[in-house]
Design an enzyme around this catalytic site. Structure first.
Site, PDB file in Angstrom:
ATOM      1  N   GLU A 186      47.264  -4.604   3.866  1.00 29.84           N
ATOM      2  CA  GLU A 186      47.503  -4.753   2.488  1.00 29.84           C
ATOM      3  C   GLU A 186      48.895  -4.512   2.410  1.00 29.84           C
ATOM      4  O   GLU A 186      49.755  -4.279   1.495  1.00 29.84           O
ATOM      5  CB  GLU A 186      46.222  -4.218   1.841  1.00 29.84           C
ATOM      6  CG  GLU A 186      44.708  -4.521   2.172  1.00 29.84           C
ATOM      7  CD  GLU A 186      44.671  -3.360   0.983  1.00 29.84           C
ATOM      8  OE1 GLU A 186      44.936  -2.851  -0.268  1.00 29.84           O
ATOM      9  OE2 GLU A 186      42.768  -3.348   1.073  1.00 29.84           O
ATOM     10  N   GLU A 233      37.882  -5.285   4.895  1.00 31.34           N
ATOM     11  CA  GLU A 233      37.089  -4.351   4.158  1.00 31.34           C
ATOM     12  C   GLU A 233      36.467  -4.843   3.064  1.00 31.34           C
ATOM     13  O   GLU A 233      36.365  -5.954   2.494  1.00 31.34           O
ATOM     14  CB  GLU A 233      38.425  -3.277   2.964  1.00 31.34           C
ATOM     15  CG  GLU A 233      38.839  -2.402   4.298  1.00 31.34           C
ATOM     16  CD  GLU A 233      40.447  -1.623   3.634  1.00 31.34           C
ATOM     17  OE1 GLU A 233      40.336  -1.593   1.978  1.00 31.34           O
ATOM     18  OE2 GLU A 233      41.523  -1.591   4.168  1.00 31.34           O
TER      19      GLU A 233
HETATM   20  O1  IFM Z   1      40.990   2.652  -0.451  1.00 31.99           O
HETATM   21  C1  IFM Z   1      41.475   1.684  -0.090  1.00 31.99           C
HETATM   22  C2  IFM Z   1      42.771   1.177   1.824  1.00 31.99           C
HETATM   23  O2  IFM Z   1      43.215   2.332   1.167  1.00 31.99           O
HETATM   24  C3  IFM Z   1      43.035   0.076   1.173  1.00 31.99           C
HETATM   25  N1  IFM Z   1      41.805  -0.658   0.292  1.00 31.99           N
HETATM   26  C4  IFM Z   1      41.522  -0.399  -0.473  1.00 31.99           C
HETATM   27  C5  IFM Z   1      40.648   0.989  -0.697  1.00 31.99           C
HETATM   28  C6  IFM Z   1      39.940   1.064  -1.491  1.00 31.99           C
HETATM   29  O3  IFM Z   1      40.960   0.881  -2.809  1.00 31.99           O
END
Ligand code: IFM
Length: 435
Positions: free
Chosen positions: A150, A342
């Site tokens: 990210e 994710e």
């Molecule tokens: O918890 C976070 C993760 O560290 C990175 N992506 C989003 C998730 C939820 O906010």
């Protein structure tokens, strides 16, 4: 299944681990909870690996804490810290689970921050060195590698909005940090491949697919700008297109960018180093209305109620957005392979009197998003993997333990793990999908 080091490991100073920017952010009073105990995964490794094996996943995404391996970011390797990941990888392999480590999930060594962190140019080689050290040690058992997680969040929440570590608030720092994350990524791809001949390497990119909030052409225009700032700024250069020109022009007109100084000769080629997969972190989409492209707030107002409601993060539930975005990425950039690195939902359902956690809303969310991935594949997108965020309730950064993304409940007093209904559902879903 996915986790990250800071969010679950705890043991923030065990066995020679160095301080990270998130440890310091907490020490400076910017987060409600500190790095300890988190889920104390560091000391409960075997139990957590057994839970993963029982769940039946064939791949596990975790992150490596740079400060365990190189406590000051550079210099001598901390054998005990690297040894922890050695045991983690061995434990996964023994259980038939493929390790998918992420090298950078936001926990930069504080010592590197003190010499400028991601804003300073030196960081790209420090990251390359760290990638080399880790891949040299784990590469005999690890094939799949995620470099950065990210980059928008790390660059902009950390250096423009100041709400994430290291808490800076200026455009130039944010744009430089983002650029160095991308250059560091490209250098890390080559470094890993230099150590591990069979390696498959890619970045984990967050997205917020933008949609005009109405038929008003002004909203459509704002949505293009927002998409440029939030998505294309990363996806375009990774695919050899350089930074999007419309956004470069806009930043330059607004005095936000000194691209001449930021971009060195050869950088754009390094950023465009071929990836074996494109990792996508997807949670929600955003309706954009005129004005919100001004980018003054970390999140655009979510707009009118979507029919599927919201998770407790305040994020609209939009599984169709995942399907569409995977297909769009495929059509726009033709990545060799797409992996959902994710996807998950925060809902706070806890144990009832019988100790059972009925988190039906999470089951519904995940079921709809798994279907969206299946639909995207049917539409031709080469999606080869899907990771649920997250294995267990953990530290949700500045929101502490309040936001719960886990399929496993963690009792905050005893740290006892209780699989939720979603865990059992996912276990059967894995079996069903495997046929
Ligand atoms: O918890 C976070 C993760 O560290 C990175 N992506 C989003 C998730 C939820 O906010």
């Amino acid at each position: 299944m996915a986790t990250s080091a800071f969010q679950i490991e705890g043991a923030s100073r065990a066995d020679g681990k160095g301080e990270s920017i998130w440890d310091r952010f907490h020490a400076d009073g910017k987060t409600p909870v500190g790095p300890d105990p988190a889920c104390d995964h560091y000391h409960r490794l075997e139990e957590d690996l057994d839970l993963l094996a029982y769940l039946g996943v064939d791949a596990y995404r975790f992150s490596i804490a740079w400060t365990r391996v190189l406590p000051e970011g550079t210099g001598d390797v901390n054998a005990a810290g690297l040894g922890f990941y050695d045991r983690l990888v061995d434990g996964l392999v023994e259980r038939g689970i493929e390790p998918w480590p992420t090298l950078y999930h936001w926990d930069l060594p504080q010592d590197l921050q003190e010499s400028g962190g991601w804003v300073s140019r030196d960081i790209v080689h420090q990251f390359e060195n760290y990638a080399r050290v880790v891949s040299a040690r784990l590469g005999d058992r690890v094939k799949n590698w995620i470099t950065i997680n990210e980059p928008w969040v790390a660059a902009f929440l950390g250096h423009l909005y100041g709400v994430f570590a290291p808490g800076l608030t200026d455009w130039n720092s944010a744009l430089r940090a983002g650029h160095h994350l991308l250059v560091g990524h490209g250098l890390a791809v080559s470094a890993i491949k230099g150590e591990v001949s069979e390696a498959a390497v890619g970045p984990g990119i967050d997205c917020r697919p933008a949609r005009p909030a109405s038929d008003d052409p002004a909203d459509a225009g704002a949505s293009v700008v927002f998409d440029g700032f939030r998505n294309r700024w990363f996806f375009d250069p990774l695919h050899g297109r350089g930074y999007p020109e419309d956004i470069m022009r806009r930043y330059s007109d607004l005095g936000r960018l000194d691209a001449g100084e930021m971009i060195e000769v050869g950088d754009m080629e390094v950023i465009a180093t071929a990836n074996d997969f494109l990792g996508l972190n997807y949670y929600t989409t955003l309706p954009v209305s005129a004005g919100s492209e001004e980018l003054d707030d970390p999140e655009v107002d979510p707009g009118p109620d979507p029919s599927d409601g919201y998770t407790e993060m305040g994020w609209a539930i939009d599984p169709g957005g995942l399907r569409d975005y995977l297909v769009d990425l495929h059509e726009e950039y033709s990545p060799a392979s797409l992996v959902v690195t994710e996807n998950g939902a925060s809902f706070s359902d806890g144990p009832n009197d019988d100790g059972v956690v009925h988190d039906q809303r999470r089951i519904d969310y995940l079921a709809a998003h798994v279907r969206a991935v299946v639909d995207a594949r049917a539409a031709g997108a080469p999606v080869d993997g899907y990771f649920v965020w997250s294995l267990m309730d953990n530290i949700e950064w500045t929101q502490g333990y309040d936001q719960k993304f886990g399929l496993i409940w963690v009792d905050r007093d005893t740290l006892e793990r209780t699989p939720k209904a979603s865990f059992d559902w996912y276990r059967s879903e894995i079996e069903r999908l495997r046929g």
